[in-house]
Design a protein around this motif. Structure first.
Motif, mmCIF file in Angstrom:
data_model
loop_
_atom_site.group_PDB
_atom_site.id
_atom_site.type_symbol
_atom_site.label_atom_id
_atom_site.label_comp_id
_atom_site.label_asym_id
_atom_site.label_seq_id
_atom_site.Cartn_x
_atom_site.Cartn_y
_atom_site.Cartn_z
ATOM 1 N N ASP A 9 45.937 53.536 -65.596
ATOM 2 C CA ASP A 9 46.590 53.546 -66.904
ATOM 3 C C ASP A 9 45.695 52.800 -67.888
ATOM 4 O O ASP A 9 45.281 51.669 -67.626
ATOM 5 C CB ASP A 9 47.960 52.861 -66.801
ATOM 6 N N THR A 26 50.149 59.587 -75.559
ATOM 7 C CA THR A 26 49.871 59.277 -74.153
ATOM 8 C C THR A 26 50.004 60.521 -73.292
ATOM 9 O O THR A 26 50.999 61.244 -73.363
ATOM 10 C CB THR A 26 50.842 58.198 -73.637
ATOM 11 N N VAL A 72 47.873 58.065 -68.389
ATOM 12 C CA VAL A 72 48.568 57.458 -67.250
ATOM 13 C C VAL A 72 48.460 58.438 -66.087
ATOM 14 O O VAL A 72 48.878 59.593 -66.208
ATOM 15 C CB VAL A 72 50.050 57.182 -67.571
ATOM 16 N N ARG A 89 45.511 57.579 -74.706
ATOM 17 C CA ARG A 89 45.810 56.819 -73.500
ATOM 18 C C ARG A 89 46.219 57.785 -72.405
ATOM 19 O O ARG A 89 46.890 58.783 -72.662
ATOM 20 C CB ARG A 89 46.952 55.840 -73.773
ATOM 21 N N LEU A 91 56.435 50.897 -66.785
ATOM 22 C CA LEU A 91 55.521 51.480 -67.762
ATOM 23 C C LEU A 91 56.105 51.316 -69.159
ATOM 24 O O LEU A 91 57.311 51.487 -69.351
ATOM 25 C CB LEU A 91 55.336 52.972 -67.452
ATOM 26 N N VAL A 117 52.171 54.787 -60.428
ATOM 27 C CA VAL A 117 51.095 54.735 -61.408
ATOM 28 C C VAL A 117 49.855 54.168 -60.719
ATOM 29 O O VAL A 117 49.881 53.051 -60.197
ATOM 30 C CB VAL A 117 51.469 53.860 -62.616
#
Length: 261
Positions: free
Chosen positions: A222, A34, A212, A210, A26, A219
């Motif tokens: 995303d 984020t 995630v 954003r 990531l 993940v």
């Protein structure tokens, strides 16, 4: 120096040799806001602890500003990122202002103490989090919400380019939660990179550009908030029916529970 503020490559991390995060890769660009979301036990807190350098990886690497976080001395690490953990340990007898002054650690020489400039910055940070009136109170006499605002002031007093937050609003009432996220939005607009774990889906969707999503240590989604905050994605990740509709004022996507028949 890396164009990214955070670069995580093949990260496996956990406790007592047991992996919670598995092979996570990531990157977070400088200036991003984020949010990290996911079900309980998905690895959100573990991710923040690993990025902050508190939890050494079992494998893989984490770089902040191009440098491996585990190769940095504690003071250098504290100068790179400030962290607000989910829980603050009890600090009997420590004044709230003294707690905030701990955020000035990266700037104090080995033999020096906190100077007037450090006190000024600490008090300014407390004013920013609306906790200055608590400066003379013992930290262990504060309510959960009061202590959280003081701990947030400590992170701001650290004056880093990166803030790592683990459910920083968890002890705050509605008004103070809005205050906190408006503060974070202003800090982000001024250039601070923010990576925040959030339990409240809609709060994250309102403020984070954003998102995630983690699930089972990996993940699973995303991207820009409007792209990934969908009914299908949320329903699959949280394993319950969820509907998504625009916020009536901002248009940001907001999730709604769907009662079962």
């Amino acid at each position: 120096m890396s164009a990214h503020m955070i670069d995580i490559t093949g990260l496996t991390a956990g406790y007592d040799g047991r992996a919670v995060l598995r092979s996570v890769t990531l990157s977070v660009g400088a200036g991003e806001f984020t949010g990290v979301l996911g079900p309980n036990g998905s690895g959100k807190t573990t991710l923040v602890r690993a990025v902050s350098g508190v939890l050494p990886p079992l494998s893989g690497s984490i770089r902040i500003g191009g440098d491996d976080i585990m190769t940095l001395a504690p003071k250098a690490r504290a100068g790179r990122c400030a962290t607000v953990a989910q829980k603050t340990p009890a600090l009997p007898g420590v004044r709230a202002l003294s707690l905030v002054l701990m955020g000035r650690y990266p700037y104090v020489s080995l033999l020096g103490g906190y100077g007037p400039a450090d006190v000024e910055r600490a008090r300014a940070a407390m004013d920013e989090t609306r906790s200055l009136h608590l400066q003379d109170r013992a930290a262990d006499t504060l309510s959960g919400g009061e202590l959280q605002r003081v701990v947030m002031a400590k992170a701001l007093a650290q004056e880093t380019d990166l803030l790592l937050l683990d459910e920083a609003a968890s002890s705050l009432d509605v008004a103070r939660t809005v205050d906190l996220y408006e503060l974070l939005r202003a800090r982000n607009a001024a250039g601070t990179t923010i990576l925040t774990v959030a339990h409240d889906l809609n709060l994250a969707a309102l403020y984070c550009r954003r998102l995630v999503f983690l699930k089972n240590g990996s993940v699973v989604a995303d991207g820009p908030t409007r792209d990934v905050f969908t009914a299908q994605t949320l329903s699959e990740i949280y394993e319950t029916p969820l509907a998504v509709a625009p916020h009536p004022l901002t248009g940001a996507p907001q999730a709604h529970l769907v009662p079962r028949p």
